[in-house]
Design an enzyme around this catalytic site. Structure first.
Site, short mmCIF file in Angstrom:
data_model
loop_
_atom_site.label_atom_id
_atom_site.label_comp_id
_atom_site.label_asym_id
_atom_site.label_seq_id
_atom_site.Cartn_x
_atom_site.Cartn_y
_atom_site.Cartn_z
N SER A 121 5.16 -5.25 3.28
CA SER A 121 3.83 -5.37 3.89
C SER A 121 2.95 -6.27 3.03
O SER A 121 3.22 -7.45 2.86
CB SER A 121 3.23 -3.98 4.10
OG SER A 121 2.01 -4.05 4.80
N LEU A 122 1.89 -5.71 2.46
CA LEU A 122 0.99 -6.48 1.61
C LEU A 122 1.74 -7.22 0.50
O LEU A 122 1.35 -8.33 0.10
CB LEU A 122 -0.04 -5.53 0.99
CG LEU A 122 -0.93 -6.12 -0.10
CD1 LEU A 122 -1.93 -7.08 0.51
CD2 LEU A 122 -1.61 -5.03 -0.88
N GLN A 127 2.78 -9.96 11.23
CA GLN A 127 3.05 -8.84 10.33
C GLN A 127 2.02 -7.72 10.47
O GLN A 127 2.32 -6.55 10.28
CB GLN A 127 3.06 -9.34 8.88
CG GLN A 127 3.51 -8.32 7.86
CD GLN A 127 2.79 -8.47 6.54
OE1 GLN A 127 1.57 -8.50 6.48
NE2 GLN A 127 3.57 -8.58 5.47
N HIS A 131 0.42 -2.00 10.96
CA HIS A 131 1.67 -2.38 11.61
C HIS A 131 1.88 -1.69 12.96
O HIS A 131 2.98 -1.26 13.28
CB HIS A 131 2.87 -2.13 10.69
CG HIS A 131 2.72 -2.80 9.36
ND1 HIS A 131 2.71 -4.16 9.21
CD2 HIS A 131 2.50 -2.28 8.12
CE1 HIS A 131 2.52 -4.47 7.93
NE2 HIS A 131 2.39 -3.35 7.26
N ARG A 145 -8.33 -9.54 4.80
CA ARG A 145 -7.35 -8.81 5.61
C ARG A 145 -7.67 -7.32 5.60
O ARG A 145 -7.68 -6.64 6.64
CB ARG A 145 -5.94 -9.07 5.05
CG ARG A 145 -4.78 -8.38 5.77
CD ARG A 145 -3.50 -8.78 5.05
NE ARG A 145 -2.28 -8.28 5.69
CZ ARG A 145 -1.65 -7.16 5.36
NH1 ARG A 145 -2.15 -6.38 4.40
NH2 ARG A 145 -0.52 -6.81 5.97
N GLN A 165 0.83 -1.20 0.00
CA GLN A 165 0.00 0.00 0.00
C GLN A 165 0.86 1.25 0.00
O GLN A 165 1.91 1.30 0.65
CB GLN A 165 -0.91 0.00 1.21
CG GLN A 165 -2.01 -1.04 1.13
CD GLN A 165 -2.96 -0.98 2.30
OE1 GLN A 165 -3.05 -1.92 3.08
NE2 GLN A 165 -3.68 0.11 2.41
#
Length: 311
Positions: A93-94, A251, A202, A118, A12
């Site tokens: 991340s993603l 994560q 996060h 998610r 993202q």
């Protein structure tokens, strides 16, 4: 060939209206990946990516499947063009989900369902407008962590993405993020940039979402990766499905340790990094992390040809 190759996938923040339009016009395989994801989610993701509205593109519940399809579509395009396969994989991340699909740990269709869920859980974890994220440019990791403690005032405020030396993203309650921004400028930060995301990823605000997400991960089939994937949460690679799922749960509420990830891959022998997906965020970060590495990217026809020729 430029040594060992790591493919890295953005998350993202790299999304934009019109992304991958050039590549999609010339490589049907990319559009086919978007079509598969669209069928699963009963929504035209390619239309959304090209024409918006931008506000919806930036909503976490939509950004996540969009960026998964973008990264995997670019990889499939690379593969169809006969590009060299990677020796290592990682995702920001993603983007870690894209890396796991490429590694063979997870089917793309399952990944689409997972990241959509998610995104929903993350979106629902914090009321709209309550959370925020901002990038602090020009202060050390330790300085930003100290400012988080100083400006929290009992609210959640944490270092969320350790992206590169001098670039740390913070996440937490929106008012606390705003306080930190002012304090960071006073402490000598060159810039503080509010990020176009709809949830504070996060950080501790995502713990409940992470626990709810665990059952979603259990509901799909997992395999050991065929290519090493380095994970955000612990800067390690895992082989067992149990460890893979645990890394993805953690994560959600632990920081993305990207600086350490790039350095770890370099120690493993990766000398060439290829960013697969829209934007050049990870390429820019990589140059700041390790100046001796070769940073390439694929997001349109020109960069595809250039990277194919280089490797």
């Amino acid at each position: 060939m430029l040594g060992s190759i790591a493919f890295v996938f953005p998350g993202q923040g790299s999304q934009s209206q019109g992304m991958l339009a050039d590549l999609g016009a010339t490589h049907p395989i990319l559009r086919e990946v978007f079509a598969e994801a669209s069928d699963i989610l009963h929504s035209d993701l390619w239309e959304l990516a090209q024409n918006g509205p931008e506000e919806q593109i930036n909503q976490t519940r939509w950004t996540q499947p969009l960026m998964l399809a973008a990264g995997y579509g670019v990889f499939r395009t690379w593969e169809e063009e006969g590009g060299t396969p990677p020796d290592f994989l990682a995702g920001h991340s993603l983007g870690e989900y894209t890396a796991l699909v490429v590694a063979g740990s997870l089917d793309f269709a399952d990944a689409v369902r997972l990241v959509a869920r998610r995104g929903e859980l993350m979106q629902d974890a914090v009321p709209a407008g309550m959370g925020g994220m901002a990038a602090v440019i020009g202060l050390s990791d330790e300085e930003v962590r100290n400012l988080c403690q100083q400006e929290a005032h009992g609210e959640v405020l944490e270092a969320a993405n350790l992206n590169a030396p001098g670039q740390v993203v913070v996440a937490g309650v929106q008012m606390a993020v705003q306080r930190l921004g002012e304090a960071a400028k006073a402490a000598g930060a060159r810039r503080v940039v509010v990020l176009p995301v709809s949830v504070p990823s996060h950080c501790s605000l995502m713990r409940d979402a992470a626990e709810a997400y665990r059952s979603e991960l259990e509901a799909v089939s997992w395999r050991s990766p065929k290519t090493m994937v380095v994970h955000n949460a612990d800067v390690q690679s895992h082989q067992s499905p149990i460890a893979l799922k645990d890394a993805l749960v953690r994560q959600l509420y632990l920081p993305v340790r990207w600086t350490e990830t790039v350095r770890h891959l370099a120690r493993q022998g990766a000398t060439t990094f290829v960013e697969m997906g829209p934007g050049r965020v990870l390429s820019g970060l990589g140059k700041r992390i390790e100046s001796g590495l070769t940073m390439l990217h694929v997001e349109d026809g020109k960069s595809l040809r250039a990277t194919l020729e280089t490797i």
